[in-house]
Design a protein around this motif. Structure first.
Motif, PDB file in Angstrom:
ATOM      1  N   ARG A   1       0.835  -1.193   0.000  1.00 36.13           N
ATOM      2  CA  ARG A   1       0.000   0.000   0.000  1.00 36.13           C
ATOM      3  C   ARG A   1       0.876   1.252   0.000  1.00 36.13           C
ATOM      4  O   ARG A   1       0.584   2.232  -0.673  1.00 36.13           O
ATOM      5  CB  ARG A   1      -0.891  -0.037   1.248  1.00 36.13           C
ATOM      6  N   MET A   2       1.966   1.210   0.773  1.00 32.24           N
ATOM      7  CA  MET A   2       2.876   2.359   0.848  1.00 32.24           C
ATOM      8  C   MET A   2       3.444   2.703  -0.517  1.00 32.24           C
ATOM      9  O   MET A   2       3.456   3.874  -0.911  1.00 32.24           O
ATOM     10  CB  MET A   2       4.016   2.052   1.836  1.00 32.24           C
ATOM     11  N   SER A   3       3.899   1.705  -1.247  1.00 31.77           N
ATOM     12  CA  SER A   3       4.496   2.024  -2.549  1.00 31.77           C
ATOM     13  C   SER A   3       3.433   2.497  -3.533  1.00 31.77           C
ATOM     14  O   SER A   3       3.685   3.384  -4.346  1.00 31.77           O
ATOM     15  CB  SER A   3       5.323   0.865  -3.106  1.00 31.77           C
ATOM     16  N   ALA A   4       2.231   1.954  -3.437  1.00 31.81           N
ATOM     17  CA  ALA A   4       1.136   2.446  -4.287  1.00 31.81           C
ATOM     18  C   ALA A   4       0.824   3.905  -3.967  1.00 31.81           C
ATOM     19  O   ALA A   4       0.564   4.710  -4.866  1.00 31.81           O
ATOM     20  CB  ALA A   4      -0.112   1.588  -4.094  1.00 31.81           C
ATOM     21  N   CYS A   5       0.882   4.250  -2.684  1.00 33.43           N
ATOM     22  CA  CYS A   5       0.575   5.617  -2.269  1.00 33.43           C
ATOM     23  C   CYS A   5       1.598   6.620  -2.782  1.00 33.43           C
ATOM     24  O   CYS A   5       1.234   7.732  -3.170  1.00 33.43           O
ATOM     25  CB  CYS A   5       0.481   5.700  -0.742  1.00 33.43           C
ATOM     26  N   VAL A   6       2.864   6.231  -2.782  1.00 32.86           N
ATOM     27  CA  VAL A   6       3.900   7.133  -3.311  1.00 32.86           C
ATOM     28  C   VAL A   6       3.613   7.413  -4.787  1.00 32.86           C
ATOM     29  O   VAL A   6       3.668   8.560  -5.241  1.00 32.86           O
ATOM     30  CB  VAL A   6       5.316   6.532  -3.141  1.00 32.86           C
ATOM     31  N   THR A   7       3.266   6.367  -5.517  1.00 24.46           N
ATOM     32  CA  THR A   7       2.948   6.526  -6.941  1.00 24.46           C
ATOM     33  C   THR A   7       1.726   7.413  -7.135  1.00 24.46           C
ATOM     34  O   THR A   7       1.730   8.324  -7.972  1.00 24.46           O
ATOM     35  CB  THR A   7       2.702   5.149  -7.592  1.00 24.46           C
ATOM     36  N   GLN A   8       0.672   7.152  -6.344  1.00 28.23           N
ATOM     37  CA  GLN A   8      -0.545   7.965  -6.450  1.00 28.23           C
ATOM     38  C   GLN A   8      -0.251   9.428  -6.171  1.00 28.23           C
ATOM     39  O   GLN A   8      -0.775  10.319  -6.829  1.00 28.23           O
ATOM     40  CB  GLN A   8      -1.602   7.475  -5.451  1.00 28.23           C
ATOM     41  N   TYR A   9       0.593   9.655  -5.155  1.00 28.70           N
ATOM     42  CA  TYR A   9       0.938  11.039  -4.800  1.00 28.70           C
ATOM     43  C   TYR A   9       1.648  11.727  -5.962  1.00 28.70           C
ATOM     44  O   TYR A   9       1.336  12.862  -6.306  1.00 28.70           O
ATOM     45  CB  TYR A   9       1.824  11.048  -3.549  1.00 28.70           C
TER      46      TYR A   9
ATOM     47  N   THR B   1       0.037  14.951  -7.862  1.00 33.85           N
ATOM     48  CA  THR B   1       0.688  16.259  -7.772  1.00 33.85           C
ATOM     49  C   THR B   1       1.478  16.584  -9.036  1.00 33.85           C
ATOM     50  O   THR B   1       2.154  17.593  -9.107  1.00 33.85           O
ATOM     51  CB  THR B   1       1.657  16.305  -6.569  1.00 33.85           C
ATOM     52  N   GLU B   2       1.409  15.674 -10.013  1.00 30.44           N
ATOM     53  CA  GLU B   2       2.171  15.820 -11.256  1.00 30.44           C
ATOM     54  C   GLU B   2       3.641  16.090 -10.961  1.00 30.44           C
ATOM     55  O   GLU B   2       4.275  16.951 -11.563  1.00 30.44           O
ATOM     56  CB  GLU B   2       1.562  16.929 -12.134  1.00 30.44           C
TER      57      GLU B   2
ATOM     58  N   ASN C   1       9.503  16.161   2.484  1.00 28.37           N
ATOM     59  CA  ASN C   1       8.281  16.726   1.923  1.00 28.37           C
ATOM     60  C   ASN C   1       7.133  16.517   2.916  1.00 28.37           C
ATOM     61  O   ASN C   1       6.591  15.423   3.038  1.00 28.37           O
ATOM     62  CB  ASN C   1       8.000  16.013   0.590  1.00 28.37           C
ATOM     63  N   ALA C   2       6.786  17.580   3.636  1.00 28.85           N
ATOM     64  CA  ALA C   2       5.768  17.470   4.690  1.00 28.85           C
ATOM     65  C   ALA C   2       4.411  17.039   4.140  1.00 28.85           C
ATOM     66  O   ALA C   2       3.681  16.280   4.777  1.00 28.85           O
ATOM     67  CB  ALA C   2       5.632  18.802   5.427  1.00 28.85           C
ATOM     68  N   GLU C   3       4.077  17.503   2.950  1.00 29.87           N
ATOM     69  CA  GLU C   3       2.795  17.141   2.340  1.00 29.87           C
ATOM     70  C   GLU C   3       2.750  15.649   2.028  1.00 29.87           C
ATOM     71  O   GLU C   3       1.756  14.971   2.270  1.00 29.87           O
ATOM     72  CB  GLU C   3       2.587  17.959   1.067  1.00 29.87           C
ATOM     73  N   LEU C   4       3.851  15.139   1.501  1.00 30.93           N
ATOM     74  CA  LEU C   4       3.938  13.710   1.195  1.00 30.93           C
ATOM     75  C   LEU C   4       3.866  12.883   2.477  1.00 30.93           C
ATOM     76  O   LEU C   4       3.224  11.843   2.523  1.00 30.93           O
ATOM     77  CB  LEU C   4       5.238  13.414   0.433  1.00 30.93           C
ATOM     78  N   GLN C   5       4.521  13.364   3.520  1.00 32.32           N
ATOM     79  CA  GLN C   5       4.505  12.653   4.797  1.00 32.32           C
ATOM     80  C   GLN C   5       3.073  12.514   5.323  1.00 32.32           C
ATOM     81  O   GLN C   5       2.652  11.429   5.727  1.00 32.32           O
ATOM     82  CB  GLN C   5       5.377  13.396   5.812  1.00 32.32           C
ATOM     83  N   THR C   6       2.327  13.598   5.270  1.00 35.23           N
ATOM     84  CA  THR C   6       0.927  13.567   5.689  1.00 35.23           C
ATOM     85  C   THR C   6       0.120  12.648   4.786  1.00 35.23           C
ATOM     86  O   THR C   6      -0.699  11.862   5.250  1.00 35.23           O
ATOM     87  CB  THR C   6       0.320  14.992   5.646  1.00 35.23           C
ATOM     88  N   TYR C   7       0.375  12.716   3.501  1.00 36.74           N
ATOM     89  CA  TYR C   7      -0.330  11.876   2.535  1.00 36.74           C
ATOM     90  C   TYR C   7      -0.111  10.390   2.850  1.00 36.74           C
ATOM     91  O   TYR C   7      -1.044   9.599   2.832  1.00 36.74           O
ATOM     92  CB  TYR C   7       0.147  12.199   1.114  1.00 36.74           C
TER      93      TYR C   7
ATOM     94  N   ASP D   1      10.548  -3.614  10.332  1.00 35.02           N
ATOM     95  CA  ASP D   1      11.192  -3.367   9.047  1.00 35.02           C
ATOM     96  C   ASP D   1      11.526  -1.891   8.965  1.00 35.02           C
ATOM     97  O   ASP D   1      10.914  -1.071   9.632  1.00 35.02           O
ATOM     98  CB  ASP D   1      10.243  -3.746   7.907  1.00 35.02           C
ATOM     99  N   LYS D   2      12.526  -1.588   8.168  1.00 39.40           N
ATOM    100  CA  LYS D   2      12.721  -0.192   7.810  1.00 39.40           C
ATOM    101  C   LYS D   2      13.309  -0.151   6.427  1.00 39.40           C
ATOM    102  O   LYS D   2      13.927  -1.112   5.971  1.00 39.40           O
ATOM    103  CB  LYS D   2      13.583   0.551   8.821  1.00 39.40           C
ATOM    104  N   GLY D   3      13.084   0.931   5.749  1.00 38.98           N
ATOM    105  CA  GLY D   3      13.572   1.008   4.387  1.00 38.98           C
ATOM    106  C   GLY D   3      13.223   2.344   3.773  1.00 38.98           C
ATOM    107  O   GLY D   3      12.798   3.271   4.455  1.00 38.98           O
ATOM    108  N   THR D   4      13.403   2.404   2.485  1.00 35.36           N
ATOM    109  CA  THR D   4      13.173   3.635   1.750  1.00 35.36           C
ATOM    110  C   THR D   4      12.303   3.333   0.554  1.00 35.36           C
ATOM    111  O   THR D   4      12.547   2.356  -0.162  1.00 35.36           O
ATOM    112  CB  THR D   4      14.516   4.215   1.265  1.00 35.36           C
ATOM    113  N   LEU D   5      11.293   4.141   0.379  1.00 34.37           N
ATOM    114  CA  LEU D   5      10.479   4.065  -0.825  1.00 34.37           C
ATOM    115  C   LEU D   5      10.945   5.205  -1.704  1.00 34.37           C
ATOM    116  O   LEU D   5      10.969   6.355  -1.264  1.00 34.37           O
ATOM    117  CB  LEU D   5       9.007   4.280  -0.480  1.00 34.37           C
ATOM    118  N   SER D   6      11.324   4.897  -2.920  1.00 37.64           N
ATOM    119  CA  SER D   6      11.710   6.005  -3.790  1.00 37.64           C
ATOM    120  C   SER D   6      11.075   5.817  -5.143  1.00 37.64           C
ATOM    121  O   SER D   6      10.779   4.712  -5.579  1.00 37.64           O
ATOM    122  CB  SER D   6      13.232   6.128  -3.899  1.00 37.64           C
ATOM    123  N   LEU D   7      10.860   6.918  -5.776  1.00 41.20           N
ATOM    124  CA  LEU D   7      10.163   6.916  -7.049  1.00 41.20           C
ATOM    125  C   LEU D   7      10.703   8.065  -7.872  1.00 41.20           C
ATOM    126  O   LEU D   7      10.755   9.190  -7.383  1.00 41.20           O
ATOM    127  CB  LEU D   7       8.671   7.124  -6.788  1.00 41.20           C
TER     128      LEU D   7
END
Length: 101
Positions: A32-40, A44-45, A67-73, A88-94
């Protein structure tokens, strides 16, 4: 005079709290987290690379990003709670490459 010194039941209060109505396992939450990064990024284009670090332990996920907006999102979209003892810990990047301009 006799009065009731029993503590009030907290179950009634807890059952109205939405926090644990449907906590997914961490594996599901990560999808869900990685889908959310993509949706964001799409919403936001965003054409800049996005990066969110996360740390999951004790059934809670914390998100860290500049990015505070992304964090809230992420908190709203993916959620901050999961069930189970996984850590777990890691990084989601896009990085969205601008297409065809």
């Amino acid at each position: 005079m006799h009065h009731n010194s029993e503590p009030q039941s907290e179950d009634k209060y807890l059952s109205t709290m939405p926090a644990n109505y449907d906590k997914p396992p961490l594996k599901t939450l990560k999808k869900r987290m990685s889908a959310c990064v993509t949706q964001y990024a799409i919403a936001t284009e965003n054409t800049h690379p996005l990066q969110v670090d996360y740390q999951a332990e004790h059934e809670q996920v914390a998100y860290y990003t500049s990015n505070a907006e992304l964090q809230t999102y992420m908190k709203v979209c993916a959620g901050e709670n999961y069930k189970g003892n996984d850590k777990d810990k890691g990084t989601l990047s896009l990085s969205m490459q601008g297409k065809g301009s």
